[in-house]
Scaffold this active site. Sequence first.
Site, PDB file in Angstrom:
ATOM      1  N   ASP A 137     -91.898 -25.661   7.417  1.00  0.00           N
ATOM      2  CA  ASP A 137     -92.663 -25.678   6.156  1.00  0.00           C
ATOM      3  C   ASP A 137     -94.161 -25.615   6.484  1.00  0.00           C
ATOM      4  O   ASP A 137     -94.930 -26.532   6.203  1.00  0.00           O
ATOM      5  CB  ASP A 137     -92.352 -26.921   5.322  1.00  0.00           C
ATOM      6  CG  ASP A 137     -92.695 -28.234   6.027  1.00  0.00           C
ATOM      7  OD1 ASP A 137     -92.944 -29.241   5.323  1.00  0.00           O
ATOM      8  OD2 ASP A 137     -92.736 -28.261   7.282  1.00  0.00           O
ATOM      9  N   HIS A 156     -96.631 -34.273  15.254  1.00  0.00           N
ATOM     10  CA  HIS A 156     -95.257 -34.480  14.782  1.00  0.00           C
ATOM     11  C   HIS A 156     -94.354 -33.308  15.173  1.00  0.00           C
ATOM     12  O   HIS A 156     -93.408 -33.468  15.940  1.00  0.00           O
ATOM     13  CB  HIS A 156     -95.247 -34.630  13.253  1.00  0.00           C
ATOM     14  CG  HIS A 156     -95.998 -35.811  12.746  1.00  0.00           C
ATOM     15  ND1 HIS A 156     -95.725 -37.114  13.124  1.00  0.00           N
ATOM     16  CD2 HIS A 156     -97.025 -35.898  11.857  1.00  0.00           C
ATOM     17  CE1 HIS A 156     -96.537 -37.935  12.496  1.00  0.00           C
ATOM     18  NE2 HIS A 156     -97.345 -37.232  11.726  1.00  0.00           N
TER      19      HIS A 156
HETATM   20  O1  RIB Z   1     -93.851 -36.476   8.628  1.00  0.00           O
HETATM   21  C1  RIB Z   1     -94.333 -35.367   9.343  1.00  0.00           C
HETATM   22  C2  RIB Z   1     -93.588 -34.129   8.958  1.00  0.00           C
HETATM   23  O2  RIB Z   1     -93.804 -33.838   7.576  1.00  0.00           O
HETATM   24  C3  RIB Z   1     -94.082 -32.893   9.718  1.00  0.00           C
HETATM   25  O3  RIB Z   1     -93.026 -31.977   9.842  1.00  0.00           O
HETATM   26  C4  RIB Z   1     -95.134 -32.332   8.800  1.00  0.00           C
HETATM   27  O4  RIB Z   1     -95.335 -30.931   8.975  1.00  0.00           O
HETATM   28  C5  RIB Z   1     -94.509 -32.599   7.460  1.00  0.00           C
HETATM   29  O5  RIB Z   1     -93.588 -31.549   7.209  1.00  0.00           O
HETATM   30 CA    CA Z   2     -93.343 -29.659   9.120  1.00  0.00          CA
END
Ligand code: RIB
Ligand code: CA
Length: 306
Positions: free
Chosen positions: A8, A240
């Site tokens: 995303d 992340h």
């Molecule tokens: O909590 C972090 C996640 O949520 C990552 O994938 C960031 O891109 C959002 O999608």
């Molecule tokens: Ca993400």
Amino acid sequence: MKLIIDTDPGVDDAMAYFYAHAHPKIDLFALTTIFGNVTIEDATRNALWLGDLSGGKQPVYQGQAAPLAIPPNPPADFVHGKHGFGDYEIGAPLREREAEDASDFLVRAAREAPGEITLCAIGPLTNVARAIEKDADFVSNLAQLVIMGGALDVAGNVGPYAEANFWNDPHAADIVVNAPGAGRIVIVGLDVTSQIEFLASDFDALAETSPVAGGFLRQIGQFYMEFYKQKTGRLSCHLHDPSAVIACLEPDLMDMEETGLGVVTEGEEIGDLVRRTGGGRQCFVCVDVQVDALLDTFKRIVALNP
Ligand code: RIB
Ligand code: CA
């Protein structure tokens, strides 16, 4: 390693993309898109644009625009910017997305190459859950499923319990961590990713070595770091999504616990990742990480981009 990323995009998704695209041991051969940080339309446009910018031109298969059961949460524009890349306004992509739906493509690709494909899911798990509903052997057909999501023994980043990807579709996340059949599922959640801090100076260094990819990531990283600075006081961000892609190829950088898992699908703790006893599907959840080694790997590989 043959890799598909379900994404995303999103700033940290873009960072993960350029890591995977540049890695000499990764064949990133397709992207599937999902709502979350942005609308599905922006997710697909951004994914196509990343492939244009890198020259990778990976085919993009569009997925779901909304969660399985709950009303959609608004896109996290305050985190990733109005269209997902901070204040950076991309042009029109040079290519069109594929006609095939993301979950249909995922099921077909895994069936056609059993045991060969790694799927790294770095957004809400709606597409993955739909693939499991369409084919109970889906996870068994993958080499492995690696997920950025969840907060097991640490606080969430959307309230005290939930991590954003699981919060955005808790029913899908619960289906995935309880997927039938065999197959390896690895959860890379906030327990480890919130330990990985990428600094403004790291973006600067990356832009020096990789003017195209690094210059772009530095631009879109400013907005993302400003969001973090409001909370931490430091101009930096957490890796992340890159941490999940790195765990696909370097799982030894993580300490993992094998356990049953569930995701809370209602009430105040909706989206929370919890241990589930009583047998059934077991997952590998990352509970600690070699922070410096992971950062070194990310910086070294992503700097291979032009
Ligand atoms: O909590 C972090 C996640 O949520 C990552 O994938 C960031 O891109 C959002 O999608
Ligand atoms: Ca993400």
